[in-house]
Design an enzyme around this catalytic site. Structure first.
Site, PDB file in Angstrom:
ATOM      1  N   HIS A 112      51.737  38.898  40.172  1.00 55.09           N
ATOM      2  CA  HIS A 112      52.405  40.414  39.853  1.00 55.09           C
ATOM      3  C   HIS A 112      52.269  40.908  41.006  1.00 55.09           C
ATOM      4  CE1 HIS A 112      48.097  41.459  39.852  1.00 55.09           C
ATOM      5  NE2 HIS A 112      48.368  42.615  39.993  1.00 55.09           N
ATOM      6  N   ASP A 114      52.060  45.567  41.718  1.00 56.63           N
ATOM      7  CA  ASP A 114      51.392  46.542  41.217  1.00 56.63           C
ATOM      8  C   ASP A 114      52.420  47.456  40.142  1.00 56.63           C
ATOM      9  OD1 ASP A 114      48.950  45.567  41.079  1.00 56.63           O
ATOM     10  OD2 ASP A 114      48.516  46.247  43.047  1.00 56.63           O
ATOM     11  N   HIS A 270      50.434  39.288  44.082  1.00 62.77           N
ATOM     12  CA  HIS A 270      49.088  38.988  44.312  1.00 62.77           C
ATOM     13  C   HIS A 270      48.513  38.300  43.183  1.00 62.77           C
ATOM     14  CE1 HIS A 270      49.066  43.092  43.218  1.00 62.77           C
ATOM     15  NE2 HIS A 270      48.016  42.800  42.800  1.00 62.77           N
ATOM     16  N   ARG A 285      39.738  50.439  44.363  1.00 58.35           N
ATOM     17  CA  ARG A 285      41.149  50.295  44.397  1.00 58.35           C
ATOM     18  C   ARG A 285      41.987  51.669  44.673  1.00 58.35           C
ATOM     19  NH1 ARG A 285      45.642  49.842  40.605  1.00 58.35           N
ATOM     20  NH2 ARG A 285      46.675  47.865  40.803  1.00 58.35           N
TER      21      ARG A 285
HETATM   22  O1  LIG Z   1      40.760  42.117  42.542  1.00 57.37           O
HETATM   23  C1  LIG Z   1      41.715  41.838  43.244  1.00 57.37           C
HETATM   24  O2  LIG Z   1      41.852  40.955  43.947  1.00 57.37           O
HETATM   25  C2  LIG Z   1      43.065  42.115  42.993  1.00 57.37           C
HETATM   26  C3  LIG Z   1      43.194  42.930  41.668  1.00 57.37           C
HETATM   27  C4  LIG Z   1      44.680  43.349  41.274  1.00 57.37           C
HETATM   28  O3  LIG Z   1      45.376  42.867  40.801  1.00 57.37           O
HETATM   29  C5  LIG Z   1      44.648  44.884  41.995  1.00 57.37           C
HETATM   30  O4  LIG Z   1      43.755  45.458  42.575  1.00 57.37           O
HETATM   31  O5  LIG Z   1      45.925  45.176  41.859  1.00 57.37           O
HETATM   32 FE   LIG Z   2      47.192  43.896  41.016  1.00 58.71          FE
END
Ligand SMILES: O=C(O)CCC(=O)C(=O)O
Ligand SMILES: [Fe+2]
Length: 294
Positions: A112, A114, A270, A285
C-alpha cells in the site's frame, strides 16, 4: 524489462552525507548524520535530494527524543494525522505501531501507499524502530516510477486518463479496522474511526510534484477504477498490483533498534512482513502532509 533507476548516476555525489544504495531498484542508507541535532540547510538539502532520487532512505543507530524526532519530521512539512488511528497519549503526532509477543496480525501487512484514501494523502512516512525481533519484521518497498515506466506504450496510453477509487475502511472483506485489529492484534486500542468513512479518487498515473516523473499510483486501498464496474476493475487491478511488486522494482530493509526509514508515498508502496510470531516489534511513526495528486 526493468530499467535502472536514475539514481546510480554521476550526480549521486554528496559532500555532507554518505549515500549507499541497498538495491538496484530503490532505497539507500544515509550515513554521517545525527538526526538528534538540528540539520544545517546544506545537509538537509542533500538528504532531500537523496530521498527524491532513491524513493526511500534509511538511517542507522539514531537516538532521538520525541521532541527531536518531531523537529526532524517537521523539516518535511506539516504533520498528517491518521484519520482512523490515534497517536500516543503524550505525543499525539507520533503513532506507535506495536506487535506484542501474543499478537497474530501486524500493521501494514499489505502492499500500500499511506492514507491513499485521503483527498490529500500523506506525502512521506517516517518510521523509527524502538524494539525489533531477533530476525524478521523487515519492511519491503516497491518503486512505482519503475512500475509505470516498464509498462508498454499501449498500456500507458490506456491508463493515462483513468482514476482509482480508494477506500478508507471496510476494504478487505467488508471488515472495519475495529473488527480486524480486535482480532489478535496489538493495535485494537488505537483504532478511532472518523464519523464518516473517508474515500477518495485519484489519477492512476500520478505526476510527482517535485521530480516531475510519472508513477503508477496504486495500492491496497484501491478498490476499483472510476467508471468501471467492480467486475471490470478486478482483473486490471490485480495485474497492476502484481506488476508493481515485481522483485526487480523492490528493496527490503532489516530493522535494528535506532533505525529510521523515510519513504515517499507518492512514488512507492511498502509492505510490513509478518514473519516474527512470538516476538515483539515496536515502531514510532510520523506521517507528513501531502498535496492533491495530479
Ligand atoms: O511497520 C512497518 O514496517 C510499516 C507499517 C506501515 O505500513 C506504516 O507505517 O505505514
Ligand atoms: Fe503503511
Amino acid at each position: 524489462m526493468s530499467e535502472a533507476r536514475q539514481t546510480v548516476t554521476e550526480d549521486q555525489v554528496f559532500e555532507k552525507i554518505e549515500v549507499k544504495p541497498i538495491a538496484g531498484a530503490m532505497g539507500a542508507e544515509i550515513g554521517g548524520v545525527d538526526l538528534s541535532q538540528p540539520l544545517d540547510d546544506a545537509t538537509f538539502a542533500e538528504i532531500h535530494r537523496a530521498w527524491l532520487d532513491n524513493n526511500v532512505v534509511f538511517f542507522r543507530d539514531q537516538d532521538l527524543t520525541p521532541q527531536q524526532y518531531l523537529r526532524f519530521a517537521k523539516l518535511w512539512g506539516g504533520i498528517h494525522l491518521h484519520p482512523y488511528m490515534k497517536g500516543m497519549e503524550e505525543f499525539p503526532e507520533i503513532f506507535e505501531i506495536i506487535k506484542k509477543e501474543d499478537a497474530i496480525q501486524n500493521f501494514g501487512n499489505r502492499w500500500h501507499t499511506d492514507q491513499m484514501f485521503c483527498p490529500e494523502p500523506a506525502k512521506a512516512t517516517i518510521l523509527y524502530a524502538k524494539e525489533t525481533p531477533k530476525a524478521g519484521g523487515d519492511t519491503m518497498f516497491a518503486n512505482l516510477y519503475l512500475a509505470y515506466e516498464s509498462l508498454s506504450d499501449g498500456m500507458k496510453e490506456m491508463l493515462s486518463t483513468m482514476r482509482t477509487y480508494n477506500m478508507g475502511d471496510k476494504r478487505y472483506g467488508g471488515r472495519s479496522r475495529s473488527e480486524r485489529y480486535s482480532d489478535g492484534s496489538s493495535m485494537g486500542d488505537k483504532v478511532a474511526p472518523p464519523n464518516k468513512d473517508i474515500n477518495s479518487d485519484h489519477p492512476l498515473v500520478r505526476t510527482h510534484p517535485e521530480t516531475g516523473r510519472k508513477a503508477l499510483y496504486i495500492g491496497s486501498h484501491t478498490a476499483s477504477f472510476l467508471g468501471l464496474s467492480d467486475e471490470e476493475s478486478a482483473p486490471l487491478l490485480k495485474y497492476l498490483m502484481n506488476h508493481a511488486r515485481r522483485p526487480e522494482f523492490t528493496c527490503r530493509f532489516n530493522w535494528k533498534p535506532g533505525s529510521i526509514a523515510l519513504w515517499d508515498n507518492r512514488c512507492c508502496q511498502h509492505y510490513a512482513i509478518n514473519d516474527y510470531h512470538g516476538q515483539r516489534r515496536r515502531m514510532h511513526r510520523i506521517t507528513i502532509q501531502g498535496d492533491k495528486p495530479f
